[in-house]
Scaffold this motif. Structure first.
Motif, mmCIF file in Angstrom:
data_model
loop_
_atom_site.group_PDB
_atom_site.id
_atom_site.type_symbol
_atom_site.label_atom_id
_atom_site.label_comp_id
_atom_site.label_asym_id
_atom_site.label_seq_id
_atom_site.Cartn_x
_atom_site.Cartn_y
_atom_site.Cartn_z
ATOM 1 N N LEU B 34 0.838 -1.205 0.000
ATOM 2 C CA LEU B 34 0.000 0.000 0.000
ATOM 3 C C LEU B 34 0.869 1.250 0.000
ATOM 4 O O LEU B 34 0.612 2.201 -0.737
ATOM 5 C CB LEU B 34 -0.917 0.021 1.227
ATOM 6 C CG LEU B 34 -2.094 -0.959 1.224
ATOM 7 C CD1 LEU B 34 -2.949 -0.775 2.468
ATOM 8 C CD2 LEU B 34 -2.943 -0.744 -0.023
ATOM 9 N N PHE B 37 2.305 1.902 -3.357
ATOM 10 C CA PHE B 37 1.317 2.551 -4.246
ATOM 11 C C PHE B 37 1.268 4.038 -3.936
ATOM 12 O O PHE B 37 1.238 4.876 -4.828
ATOM 13 C CB PHE B 37 -0.088 1.968 -4.034
ATOM 14 C CG PHE B 37 -0.233 0.560 -4.528
ATOM 15 C CD1 PHE B 37 0.576 0.080 -5.554
ATOM 16 C CD2 PHE B 37 -1.186 -0.287 -3.968
ATOM 17 C CE1 PHE B 37 0.432 -1.229 -6.010
ATOM 18 C CE2 PHE B 37 -1.331 -1.590 -4.424
ATOM 19 C CZ PHE B 37 -0.515 -2.062 -5.436
ATOM 20 N N ALA B 41 2.038 7.362 -6.395
ATOM 21 C CA ALA B 41 0.762 7.957 -6.817
ATOM 22 C C ALA B 41 0.980 9.043 -7.863
ATOM 23 O O ALA B 41 1.967 9.776 -7.811
ATOM 24 C CB ALA B 41 0.046 8.526 -5.598
ATOM 25 N N LYS B 42 0.043 9.139 -8.812
ATOM 26 C CA LYS B 42 0.158 10.164 -9.850
ATOM 27 C C LYS B 42 -0.083 11.543 -9.262
ATOM 28 O O LYS B 42 0.457 12.528 -9.736
ATOM 29 C CB LYS B 42 -0.855 9.885 -10.959
ATOM 30 C CG LYS B 42 -0.503 8.657 -11.759
ATOM 31 C CD LYS B 42 -0.630 8.912 -13.269
ATOM 32 C CE LYS B 42 -0.176 7.704 -14.059
ATOM 33 N NZ LYS B 42 -1.008 6.503 -13.799
ATOM 34 N N LEU B 43 -0.951 11.577 -8.219
ATOM 35 C CA LEU B 43 -1.225 12.850 -7.551
ATOM 36 C C LEU B 43 0.019 13.223 -6.746
ATOM 37 O O LEU B 43 0.343 12.577 -5.755
ATOM 38 C CB LEU B 43 -2.429 12.662 -6.620
ATOM 39 C CG LEU B 43 -3.456 13.793 -6.575
ATOM 40 C CD1 LEU B 43 -4.156 13.922 -7.930
ATOM 41 C CD2 LEU B 43 -4.467 13.528 -5.477
ATOM 42 N N THR B 132 -6.456 -3.018 -13.290
ATOM 43 C CA THR B 132 -6.315 -3.782 -12.059
ATOM 44 C C THR B 132 -5.945 -5.229 -12.364
ATOM 45 O O THR B 132 -5.036 -5.801 -11.751
ATOM 46 C CB THR B 132 -7.640 -3.768 -11.264
ATOM 47 O OG1 THR B 132 -8.221 -2.478 -11.391
ATOM 48 C CG2 THR B 132 -7.417 -4.113 -9.824
#
Lengths: 269, 220
Positions: B34, B37, B41-43, B132
């Protein structure tokens, strides 16, 4: 998908932080203990105060004393072994409720311990003693200068050892028994520990080659129980101690562990 | 003390050590994924938050983290949450270990995920898989193969790091040994403990070698 996941993660973390900061209570120490039904005693394991007998039960003068006090107060006592130098952090963070392990009423690193804790009535006499190997040749106070000394970190023995050998010659350990082991294994010349412990462990059992060195005797001191500053638990313990002293329970306990000569008379006066 | 008594004491401590080890793995392995990820993150702000967390956790000693997690809540809240529950010290140590190891794992995962060529994602898209599905059925499987060696490193380090829990007086094998055996002047149990760890790590090494062999299909 990933973006949703990351937003979700951020929200989860925020929720965790918020959760951690809620549920603050304004109860007194004693109310907390009463509600919980038990209090924690911070100890280190050594004879004759808190130690394990042959069957593996925790016994000792302070163990039974704390159990008797708990019974008078109508709560349970849980003993938790701590690292002695961390004792004030354990106490102030609430991880333990009392430092009750042959805790000397006096100074630590030149600062009075009353700065850190509230003491209950003192109950037992003690003094620091020097332990060396037999035939160490250390026969007078001056001969300790420059020798390798050991003591428990933050104990009153540390101050004595530093006075004898010089500050940079003293190594400290997390418990008094560690200090004894250093002398027994020859990695240190002398240890300064509690008389009550030395009497129970030195020259017998696993340490037959050690002796209490009579070259120098520091002043005598007393044991008391340390509670959080400003805690109402101190008064509660004092009440119980007085009752136990009056009904003779303490005297019986002292005799059981051979401490009858060191028990303070007229406790609380 | 007899040999069997000493054995019993040490096994008790070793039980706590094993418990800490397995529970840390159970929670840190998914949490690490997690976090990886999060840090990919793209943000951008979210990636920064996660990378800062990883920087702080990897940049400070685990010993300090143990102290902070066990003692600081008591100071902030006025009562220690770990004193209210049984095994509070163990729980505090577990939290510290999980957070710490999840951060290390997350970087291993990130390295593994970023090493998978773009073509694999494109192939997934061509086959009509969702993003996914592509990630879990194609990419992650290959990541597992690639990160096995660095993971085995971390896992073996974890076995031995568990002994750090003693700083908050968790009754793991070294703490128990110090309190009940070393304090009686017994030195040899220390070497005996060494054998425990050696055997444990030996089993893990064999296990990882086996996994590596099993997963070495499609090698050209």
């Amino acid at each position: 998908m990933k973006r949703i996941l990351s937003v979700l993660l951020a929200v989860m973390m925020l929720a965790c932080t918020l959760f951690a900061f809620t549920s603050c209570g304004e109860e007194s120490d004693w109310e907390k203990i009463e509600e919980r039904g038990y209090f924690y005693c911070g100890i280190t394991v050594y004879e004759p105060m808190n130690y394990y007998d042959e069957e593996g039960n925790l016994v000792g003068f302070d163990t039974e004393f704390a159990q008797a006090v708990a019974e008078k107060l109508g709560v349970e006592v849980k003993f938790t072994t701590i690292s002695w130098p961390n004792k004030y952090m354990e106490l102030n963070s609430g991880a333990i409720d009392a430092i009750w392990n042959g805790f000397t009423y006096g100074d630590e690193d030149g600062v009075s311990r009353t700065e850190y804790v509230d003491f209950t009535y003192s109950y037992l006499e003690n003094r620091q003693v020097i332990v060396t190997a037999k035939n160490s040749g250390l026969t007078e106070k001056a001969s300790f200068a420059g020798k390798k000394g050991v003591a428990e970190g933050g104990s009153s023995g540390q101050a004595v050892a530093e006075e004898l050998a010089g500050e940079d010659k003293v190594t400290t350990f997390t418990s008094q028994v560690d200090a004894l082991r250093e002398v027994a294994s020859g990695t240190a010349d002398f240890a300064v520990i509690d008389y009550q412990m030395a009497r129970a462990m030195v020259g017998v059992g696993d340490y037959p080659n050690l002796e209490i060195n009579g070259a120098y005797s520091p002043d005598s001191e007393v044991y008391a129980i340390g509670c959080r500053k400003g805690s109402d638990f101190t008064a509660k313990i004092n009440e119980a101690i007085k009752a136990l002293a009056e009904d003779g329970t303490l005297a019986t306990l002292a005799e059981k562990y051979g401490l009858e000569n060191d028990l303070i008379e007229n406790i609380g006066e | 003390m007899t040999f069997s008594q000493i054995n019993q004491i040490l096994f008790e401590g070793f039980g706590v050590t094993c418990e800490l080890f397995f529970l840390t793995l159970v929670f840190a392995l998914p949490l690490g994924l997690l976090i990886s990820f999060g840090s990919m993150a793209k943000l951008r702000p979210i990636a920064w938050v996660f990378r800062t967390i990883v920087w702080i956790i990897r940049g400070t000693p685990l010993m300090l983290q143990l102290f902070v997690i066990f003692y600081v809540p008591g100071f902030l809240l006025g009562r220690s949450p770990f004193a209210e529950i049984d095994n509070g010290r163990f729980i505090a140590a577990l939290i510290a270990f999980v957070i710490n190891y999840a951060c290390y794992f997350s970087e291993i995962y990130r390295g593994g995920i970023e090493s998978i060529p773009k073509g694999q994602y494109e192939a997934g898209a061509v086959l009509g898989l969702t993003k996914t599905q592509t990630f879990f059925h194609i990419v992650l499987m290959q990541v597992v193969k690639r990160i096995l060696a660095p993971m085995s490193n971390e896992v073996i380090t974890l076995v031995k790091d568990t002994s750090l829990a003693r700083v908050i007086a968790v009754a793991e094998i070294f703490f128990i040994n110090e309190m009940s055996l070393l304090s009686k002047g017994l030195i040899w149990p220390l070497f005996y403990i060494g054998v425990f760890f050696l055997l444990f790590v030996g089993v893990l090494t064999v296990l990882f070698n086996y996994l590596e062999r099993k997963l070495s299909y499609y090698k050209v």
